[in-house]
Enzyme design. Structure first.
Site, PDB file in Angstrom:
ATOM      1  N   ARG A 120       3.171  -3.646  17.592  1.00 39.60           N
ATOM      2  CA  ARG A 120       4.148  -3.299  16.660  1.00 39.60           C
ATOM      3  C   ARG A 120       4.913  -4.865  16.237  1.00 39.60           C
ATOM      4  O   ARG A 120       5.851  -5.121  16.664  1.00 39.60           O
ATOM      5  CB  ARG A 120       5.089  -2.420  17.152  1.00 39.60           C
ATOM      6  CG  ARG A 120       5.983  -1.657  15.877  1.00 39.60           C
ATOM      7  CD  ARG A 120       7.121  -1.012  16.262  1.00 39.60           C
ATOM      8  NE  ARG A 120       6.631   0.338  16.882  1.00 39.60           N
ATOM      9  CZ  ARG A 120       6.525   1.601  16.296  1.00 39.60           C
ATOM     10  NH1 ARG A 120       6.483   1.394  14.795  1.00 39.60           N
ATOM     11  NH2 ARG A 120       5.934   2.409  16.625  1.00 39.60           N
ATOM     12  N   LYS A 160       7.050  -1.271   7.003  1.00 35.54           N
ATOM     13  CA  LYS A 160       7.205   0.109   6.261  1.00 35.54           C
ATOM     14  C   LYS A 160       8.534  -0.108   5.510  1.00 35.54           C
ATOM     15  O   LYS A 160       9.638  -0.723   6.052  1.00 35.54           O
ATOM     16  CB  LYS A 160       7.358   1.203   7.344  1.00 35.54           C
ATOM     17  CG  LYS A 160       6.519   1.456   8.366  1.00 35.54           C
ATOM     18  CD  LYS A 160       7.041   2.471   9.221  1.00 35.54           C
ATOM     19  CE  LYS A 160       6.475   2.281  10.591  1.00 35.54           C
ATOM     20  NZ  LYS A 160       6.966   3.282  11.484  1.00 35.54           N
ATOM     21  N   GLU A 190       0.855  -1.220  -0.011  1.00 33.49           N
ATOM     22  CA  GLU A 190       0.082  -0.017   0.008  1.00 33.49           C
ATOM     23  C   GLU A 190       0.632   1.245   0.292  1.00 33.49           C
ATOM     24  O   GLU A 190       1.976   1.104   0.500  1.00 33.49           O
ATOM     25  CB  GLU A 190      -0.869   0.197   1.401  1.00 33.49           C
ATOM     26  CG  GLU A 190      -2.099  -0.366   1.283  1.00 33.49           C
ATOM     27  CD  GLU A 190      -2.757  -0.484   2.770  1.00 33.49           C
ATOM     28  OE1 GLU A 190      -3.579  -1.318   2.968  1.00 33.49           O
ATOM     29  OE2 GLU A 190      -2.294   0.292   3.809  1.00 33.49           O
ATOM     30  N   LYS A 223       2.263   4.396   1.357  1.00 32.48           N
ATOM     31  CA  LYS A 223       2.502   5.011   2.562  1.00 32.48           C
ATOM     32  C   LYS A 223       2.474   6.526   2.590  1.00 32.48           C
ATOM     33  O   LYS A 223       3.337   7.058   1.974  1.00 32.48           O
ATOM     34  CB  LYS A 223       3.806   4.392   3.468  1.00 32.48           C
ATOM     35  CG  LYS A 223       3.936   5.047   4.911  1.00 32.48           C
ATOM     36  CD  LYS A 223       5.164   4.313   5.347  1.00 32.48           C
ATOM     37  CE  LYS A 223       5.178   4.847   7.065  1.00 32.48           C
ATOM     38  NZ  LYS A 223       4.415   6.058   7.482  1.00 32.48           N
ATOM     39  N   ARG A 242      -4.074   9.349  16.148  1.00 29.38           N
ATOM     40  CA  ARG A 242      -3.395   8.349  16.549  1.00 29.38           C
ATOM     41  C   ARG A 242      -2.879   8.200  18.142  1.00 29.38           C
ATOM     42  O   ARG A 242      -3.075   7.003  18.682  1.00 29.38           O
ATOM     43  CB  ARG A 242      -2.012   8.462  15.914  1.00 29.38           C
ATOM     44  CG  ARG A 242      -0.979   7.453  16.194  1.00 29.38           C
ATOM     45  CD  ARG A 242       0.417   7.510  15.687  1.00 29.38           C
ATOM     46  NE  ARG A 242       1.429   6.829  16.427  1.00 29.38           N
ATOM     47  CZ  ARG A 242       2.198   5.907  15.874  1.00 29.38           C
ATOM     48  NH1 ARG A 242       2.404   5.937  14.545  1.00 29.38           N
ATOM     49  NH2 ARG A 242       3.422   5.035  16.792  1.00 29.38           N
ATOM     50  N   GLU A 268      -5.338   7.420   6.525  1.00 22.37           N
ATOM     51  CA  GLU A 268      -4.339   8.258   6.937  1.00 22.37           C
ATOM     52  C   GLU A 268      -4.804   9.673   6.375  1.00 22.37           C
ATOM     53  O   GLU A 268      -5.099   9.834   5.000  1.00 22.37           O
ATOM     54  CB  GLU A 268      -3.265   7.964   6.076  1.00 22.37           C
ATOM     55  CG  GLU A 268      -2.031   8.899   6.529  1.00 22.37           C
ATOM     56  CD  GLU A 268      -1.259   8.283   7.489  1.00 22.37           C
ATOM     57  OE1 GLU A 268      -0.059   8.707   8.001  1.00 22.37           O
ATOM     58  OE2 GLU A 268      -1.377   7.127   8.223  1.00 22.37           O
ATOM     59  N   PHE A 324      -7.730   2.642   4.587  1.00 26.44           N
ATOM     60  CA  PHE A 324      -6.760   1.362   4.550  1.00 26.44           C
ATOM     61  C   PHE A 324      -7.321   0.104   5.535  1.00 26.44           C
ATOM     62  O   PHE A 324      -6.846  -1.075   4.906  1.00 26.44           O
ATOM     63  CB  PHE A 324      -5.126   1.525   4.846  1.00 26.44           C
ATOM     64  CG  PHE A 324      -5.032   2.237   6.354  1.00 26.44           C
ATOM     65  CD1 PHE A 324      -4.984   1.367   7.155  1.00 26.44           C
ATOM     66  CD2 PHE A 324      -4.528   3.590   6.264  1.00 26.44           C
ATOM     67  CE1 PHE A 324      -4.613   1.542   8.453  1.00 26.44           C
ATOM     68  CE2 PHE A 324      -3.986   3.836   7.639  1.00 26.44           C
ATOM     69  CZ  PHE A 324      -3.993   2.980   8.636  1.00 26.44           C
ATOM     70  N   ARG A 330      -2.349   9.349  11.016  1.00 23.70           N
ATOM     71  CA  ARG A 330      -3.241   8.342  11.233  1.00 23.70           C
ATOM     72  C   ARG A 330      -4.336   8.704  12.039  1.00 23.70           C
ATOM     73  O   ARG A 330      -4.259   9.119  13.002  1.00 23.70           O
ATOM     74  CB  ARG A 330      -2.507   7.202  11.725  1.00 23.70           C
ATOM     75  CG  ARG A 330      -3.299   5.817  11.662  1.00 23.70           C
ATOM     76  CD  ARG A 330      -2.401   4.681  12.017  1.00 23.70           C
ATOM     77  NE  ARG A 330      -3.075   3.675  12.345  1.00 23.70           N
ATOM     78  CZ  ARG A 330      -2.398   2.322  12.458  1.00 23.70           C
ATOM     79  NH1 ARG A 330      -1.118   2.145  12.806  1.00 23.70           N
ATOM     80  NH2 ARG A 330      -3.156   1.053  12.676  1.00 23.70           N
TER      81      ARG A 330
END
Length: 559
Positions: free
Chosen positions: A414, A420, A247, A249, A269, A299, A339, A254
């Site tokens: 995470r 990323k 996707e 970035k 976020r 985003e 997303f 966010r």
């Protein structure tokens, strides 16, 4: 329940640096808390009044607080202000003022936790003409009945300067210990609701079974799933098992969107409610989202006059604006690229595979000028993904996200199911834990800042370096003003600061260093931006720095 019991807990927490002792102290306190107090006491323990996603703010600064204390004690405001020069802490100075109080009401009643909480709620909900005077009187009534130790911690709660070292992880462990429930269930329930009051009450009344049943609730934001960084496209594809969804970035902010009929709420976020700042996106969401109830993620990107994306700081400017919003809508137009979808009409989708969620997102969104679906590519082919990556960079975006096709949504985690890919090393978001006064014409300003990364094992922020470059004179004035009330102690030119403020820094490289307990040091760090969208709990951890160090070495071909 008397407020002095909570004040004594704060005092004990302040006196120890041991995480296990702090956890036991909080757990023992929670055991005594009446069921109807559990909805708000966890926030008071954290030094807050409301969850981070609650729009209400106390709106009380130091001057108003001092006036309230002066009204309650009969001691002149100037005397209280001068006292701060000796104590270095407004809370301590207010405690001294209450100790010297010139009068105490004959009808004075011992403070209860409920009364303090309800008064602070009233303070937050008082707005409009004459609101400052009303807030002052509400607080003065508390200080009239407060003992010195109570006054100290009421003041710190009001100013958001509690120094007890209790953060989310410690409170989670304390709830588990207090009510004999599994820590992973407390963690899961909190990640799904972002509401410690709700979680503590369920833990006490329904135990493990109740916590296991906790699910997503519209109006309570979910902690976002996060990504690690991959060295390149090839590494990302290997990590994803040979095939992935790539996707674009976007360089934006966010957001998580909650739609409940005609009501739309948008969280940053950091889970702050930013709905009022972006009314055009609210209206666009109402048109674009077909279901009656839904939670989607995306985003938010600022768009320049040339149609290309602007840096994310422009979106933060929109979030901060409380007045003349229409003018800002013209100056900084926004676009939302969705997303993910986490919830649709009563059904949670977080345990659904990513590709099924993506298909669902495409089904429920009717795109318009303001709301789009993130551009993507599903491939096994490195060259094809490289071309997509190149195009994303040419369009002015940050890079790509790679997502495992069968990944479920893991709130707050995470992991490596999302990666990323960017052309440079990831910047770090670190907490200012100390500073040094400047030289010459900057002697009255803090000129360099000691950076800390969070260590979840100890609950501490460990030093990873010092940054002094990248700041303008105006920046230093603002940071000095912001950090002065957070100074804990002074050692010559160096001051130690309560870990509250997060900044983004770039650096030449991460080095291993025996000089710091963290084991790492940043080489040539440089200030990039103040991260107002992040709290200390959102800052990068020691583990994250270790991961980036390994990534850096892989990029150099050393690992």
């Amino acid at each position: 329940m008397r407020y002095i019991e909570l004040a004594q807990l704060y005092q004990k927490l302040e006196k120890t640096t041991m995480k296990l002792i702090k956890t036991r102290l909080v757990a023992d306190f929670l055991k005594k808390v009446p069921e109807d107090h559990l909805e708000f006491i966890p926030y008071l323990i954290l030094g807050d009044v409301f969850p981070e996603w609650d729009e209400r703010e106390l709106g009380v600064g130091e001057k108003l607080l001092i006036k309230a204390v002066s009204m309650a004690t009969g001691i002149d405001s100037k005397e209280i202000e001068n006292s701060v020069k000796d104590t270095g802490d407004l809370g301590e100075s207010i405690a001294l003022a209450v100790k010297k109080r010139k009068q105490k009401s004959f009808f004075s009643q011992p403070l209860t936790i409920k009364r303090v909480y309800q008064t602070l709620v009233k303070v937050a909900e008082t707005t409009g003409e004459g609101s400052q005077d009303k807030k002052m009187k509400y607080l003065a009534n508390l200080f009239m009945d407060a003992e010195p130790i109570e006054a100290k911690y009421i003041a710190r709660t009001v100013l958001g300067t509690m120094r007890t070292g209790v953060a989310e992880g410690l409170l989670r462990d304390a709830i588990s210990l207090a009510f004999n429930v599994k820590v992973e269930l407390v963690e899961r329930a909190y990640m799904l609701t972002s509401d410690f009051g709700f979680v503590a009450k369920i833990a006490k009344t329904e135990g493990n079974d109740g916590l296991a049943k906790v699910t997503i609730q519209i109006g309570k934001p979910i902690k976002p799933m996060l990504a690690q960084q991959a060295a390149n496209i090839k590494e990302a594809l290997l990590e994803m098992g040979g095939e992935a969804e790539f996707e674009i970035k976007y360089d934006g902010a966010r957001v998580q969107v909650h739609k409940d009929g005609e009501k739309v709420t948008i969280y940053s976020r950091r889970l702050e409610n930013v709905t009022r700042a972006i009314p055009e996106i609210v209206e666009a969401i109402k048109e674009a989202l077909k279901p009656t109830k839904a939670i989607v993620e995306g985003e938010l990107v600022a768009i320049g006059e040339d149609g290309r994306p602007l840096p994310f700081q422009y979106v933060l400017r929109r979030f901060r604006r409380k007045y003349n919003i229409e003018e800002m809508m013209e100056k900084i137009p926004l676009e939302l690229n969705l997303f993910d979808v986490l919830y649709v009409d009563g059904v949670s989708l977080i345990d659904t595979k990513f590709m099924e969620r993506r298909k669902k997102l495409e089904e429920i969104v009717e795109t318009n000028g303001k709301v789009k679906i993130a551009e993507n590519l599903i491939t096994k082919n490195v060259e094809e993904a490289e071309q997509f990556y190149k195009r994303a960079l040419e369009m002015g975006h940050e890079g790509l996200m790679a997502k495992r096709l069968d990944a479920v949504y893991e709130p707050g985690n995470r992991g490596k199911k999302w990666l990323k890919i960017k052309p440079t090393m990831e910047n770090l978001d670190l907490v200012i834990i100390g500073a040094e006064w400047g030289e010459g014409r900057r002697a009255h300003l803090l000129g360099s800042f000691i950076l800390g990364a969070y260590d979840p094992e100890t609950g501490e922020f460990l030093e990873v370096g010092k940054v002094g470059s990248g700041f303008t004179d105006d920046d230093l004035v603002e940071f000095t003003k912001m950090l002065k009330p957070l100074i804990i102690k002074e050692e010559g030119k160096r001051v130690w600061i309560q870990p509250k403020v997060v900044i983004e820094v770039t650096y030449q490289e991460i080095q291993k260093s025996p000089k710091y307990r963290s084991g790492f040091a940043l080489r040539f760090p440089r200030y990039v931006a103040l991260r107002e969208d992040k709290g200390p709990e959102d800052a990068d951890t020691i583990e994250r720095i270790a991961q980036l160090y390994e990534l850096q070495e892989r990029m150099k071909g050393k690992v």
